[in-house]
Structure formats: C-alpha cells, structure tokens
Motif scaffolding. Structure first.
Motif, short mmCIF file in Angstrom:
data_model
loop_
_atom_site.label_atom_id
_atom_site.label_comp_id
_atom_site.label_asym_id
_atom_site.label_seq_id
_atom_site.Cartn_x
_atom_site.Cartn_y
_atom_site.Cartn_z
N SER A 187 18.82 23.37 7.66
CA SER A 187 19.69 24.11 8.53
C SER A 187 18.93 25.96 8.40
N GLU A 195 17.08 23.54 13.59
CA GLU A 195 16.94 22.22 12.03
C GLU A 195 15.45 22.26 11.71
N GLN A 209 20.22 19.29 5.41
CA GLN A 209 21.48 18.59 6.03
C GLN A 209 21.01 17.39 5.70
N ARG A 210 20.10 16.92 6.06
CA ARG A 210 19.83 14.89 5.85
C ARG A 210 18.71 14.85 5.21
N ILE A 232 20.07 25.83 4.59
CA ILE A 232 20.71 24.33 3.95
C ILE A 232 20.37 22.78 3.87
N LYS A 244 19.49 17.88 -2.15
CA LYS A 244 20.59 16.81 -1.90
C LYS A 244 21.46 18.01 -0.30
N PRO A 245 22.42 16.73 -0.05
CA PRO A 245 23.33 17.89 1.11
C PRO A 245 23.23 18.26 0.61
N HIS A 246 23.61 19.82 0.96
CA HIS A 246 24.77 21.44 0.93
C HIS A 246 23.36 22.65 0.01
N ASP A 247 22.36 21.87 -0.82
CA ASP A 247 22.26 22.89 -1.15
C ASP A 247 20.89 23.60 -0.72
N ARG A 248 21.18 24.55 -0.96
CA ARG A 248 20.47 25.89 -0.77
C ARG A 248 18.87 26.25 -1.13
#
Length: 368
Positions: free
Chosen positions: A153, A158, A143-144, A141, A173-177
């Motif tokens: 992550s 990380e 994170q940044r 995922i 983008k953040p939270h993209d899997r």
C-alpha cells in the motif's frame, strides 16, 4: 435534479479532489445518455443544469435548412422563423423537449454513468500523481502476498512488488513498513498499475540521497551504482568542491549515514569508492578493499588488466568473482585480474617509468 445530488457533487469535490467542472460534465453526459435511452430519441440534445435550484431542462439542437431530411436533427427555415424571424440557414435552433418524468428516470439511469466518470477521474488524478514519482522512493506497507507478487500500500493505491524484485534475504509480513523504488507506472483499463522494486540500484541511490545532505544538495554526486541486492553493492562518488570528502560525507560521523542505508537493506554490504575520470585510478578504487599495484588500459576494447599482490588475488576477485564483477559494472570497464608473480612472468609488470598504484592512497570504505 435534487439538492441532495448537488450536495453529493460538493462532497465528491472535497473528498476525492475532483474538480466540480469534471463532475458537472459527467452529470451532463449521463443525463443525455439517459434521455436517449429511455425516450428512444436520437436528437442532438443539450442539458441545461441550474445548480442553484437543482432543476434540469433538455433542449433539442436542430440545424436550420432549406429542405428537411431528418426532422430529429433539422428544422426548416420557415418553421425556425416562426420562433425567431432572425434565423438563417445553418443556424442552430434549440427547442425544449424535457419529458415530464425525466427527473426520476434520469436519476436512476445517470447514477451508474456518473459513478464511472468519477472513478475515471480519480484514476486520472492518481496516475498523474504517481507518474511523477517514477524512479523515486516511497515508504509502503505490506498488505498481502501470493506466489507471484507482494502487494504494498502506497496510500491511495496498491503497488505490485514482483518476485524477481524482492531481496532474497528478506521475508515480508503483512503490516511491515518498507521503502520501495517505483520502477514503472502504467495506465490500464482497471486504473493505474504501479510496479516497485527492492533490488533496483536506484533504491540504493535514493537511500543515500535521503541520508546524505551533501548528495541531496548536489555538493556530492553519485556517479555510478553496482548492486547485487541483499549481498553486496558498490557506489562511486565525486565532488567538484576540493574541500569536501565525498566518501567521508557518505560514511557520516561514526559511519551512521551509511549504516542507516545498510539497516534498511537488511545488512547488505556497501563499498563506497572515489570516482575518477582516469580509468587507472577509478578501476583501482573500484576493486576496494583489495590493494592494486598497477592497471593496464586498453582503450580500444574498453578493457583493463589489473595487477595485485599475490596474497590479494582472492580478495580482489572476491567470493564467486563478486568483487571483480561489481567493479566492472561500477566502472563500465572489463577487468582482468592477475597476480603480481604471473604478471612478472609474462613481462607486463612492472612498467618502465610508470609509478605503481597503491590502494592506500585512496579513501575507500567497506561497510557490513
């Protein structure tokens, strides 16, 4: 040592997955350090922990000698035999030297040492887990990100996705899997550091292993991979089972298997070609989707000259030479492509008594 501290060790064992022996060793080392620091002692000491009662005792270990030079580390044979008449020279005598207020001081001093040892043990567990995942695929995922890296992550840790390992047609983008290929796992002073890639050819290979059961069980083998990430890739496949179509297995019913890989790679085009130990056939297949009339092989220089119909020349070479370049990477042979008219003019085509190749004879697929 209080019962609360013992309870804490039990919780750490369960939650962090660190063995109780490692935690006890860390505690003993911490208590020895606390004793020497707070009581200005340089003795060789041993800590005795009673896990049942939570009590602790400090024992100074002294070697039995004929003549004492350092009373902190040695004891005379005469004094040793006052304790036990069976002692002889070179035996080790243990004398209890537990200070009265040692428990309070030890708890304060040992906390930092124990925390550090626990952290090191955790890092060791994570490193052991991920070193076995090198050249494997994982879902992470986002994170940044900063100008150099994207941080992904992977659960317990990380990972770092460097800029040169990111696909040019992707925006994260953040939270993209995303699925990533683990390229390297390193030990550092700050713990394990994991580097991942979205452009590595190994990612393409692992994705096919996930989507194609015949590859996973070994019925079909991926022989080679050539990739220009985000744009186009080629893979060659083979099966020893004559009843299995290796290309068709990778394509799947209505193309659903290869399409799943294409979707994961955000539309990257994939050519699937049949591998052959014969370089003439393999090179011709690798230049799919173009048709090939003949392949001349120079074994000494590991080079080939490929003749294609005039109208197929630009297709064989590909945009900016991409098709020929990928075919060369896939096969491991240098490839020089010539149009049929030119080949006839210089007298290298057709060859006498040699059958002409036809790309129509081989099952090849190109998926957008």
């Amino acid at each position: 040592m209080s019962s609360e501290l013992l309870d804490a060790l039990t919780i750490l064992e369960k939650e962090k997955g660190i063995s109780r022996d490692v935690l006890i060793d860390a505690m003993e080392a911490a208590l020895i350090s606390a004793y020497r620091r707070n009581f200005n002692q340089a003795q060789n000491v041993r800590i005795d922990l009673n896990l049942g009662s939570g009590s602790m005792r400090v024992f100074a270990r002294k070697e039995v000698v004929d003549e004492v030079f350092d009373p902190r580390l040695e004891i005379s044979l005469e004094d040793a035999r006052k304790i036990n008449p069976n002692y002889v020279v070179e035996d080790v005598v243990e004398l209890e030297v537990t200070p009265k207020d040692f428990g309070r001081i030890a708890a304060q001093t040992a906390k930092q040492v124990v925390t550090q040892r626990v952290r090191e043990a955790e890092r060791g567990i994570i490193y052991s887990e991920f070193i076995d995942r090198e050249e494997d695929i994982m879902t992470g995922i986002v994170q940044r990100q900063d100008p150099k890296f994207i941080y992904v992550s992977l659960g317990k840790i990380e990972a770092i996705l460097p800029a040169n390992e990111q696909m040019p047609n992707e925006h994260y983008k953040p939270h993209d899997r995303i699925k990533v290929f683990i390229t390297k796992v390193e030990k550092t002073t700050k713990g394990p550091q994991i580097f991942v890639s979205r452009t590595h050819p190994g990612l393409l290979k692992r994705l096919f292993e996930i989507e194609v059961p015949e590859i996973y069980d070994g019925t079909v083998e991926i022989k080679s991979v050539a990739r220009e990430a985000g744009d186009r890739s080629k893979i060659s496949v083979h099966s020893d089972n004559k009843e299995v179509d290796p290309v068709g297995s990778c394509v799947g019913p209505r193309g659903n298997r290869v399409q799943a890989v294409v979707n994961e790679l955000k539309g990257e085009k994939i050519d699937i070609v049949k591998w052959s130990e014969d370089p003439v056939v393999f090179v011709a297949n690798a230049l799919s989707p173009s048709k090939v009339l003949d392949v001349l092989v120079n074994e000494a220089e590991k080079a080939t000259t490929v003749i294609v119909p005039d109208y197929q020349l630009s297709l064989a070479i590909g945009k900016r030479g991409q098709n020929a370049r990928l075919a060369a990477k896939l096969t491991g042979w240098k490839i020089d492509i010539k149009a049929e008219t030119e080949a006839r003019e210089i007298g290298i085509f057709p060859r006498d008594n040699e059958p002409l190749l036809s790309a129509d004879d081989d099952y090849e697929e190109d998926f957008d």
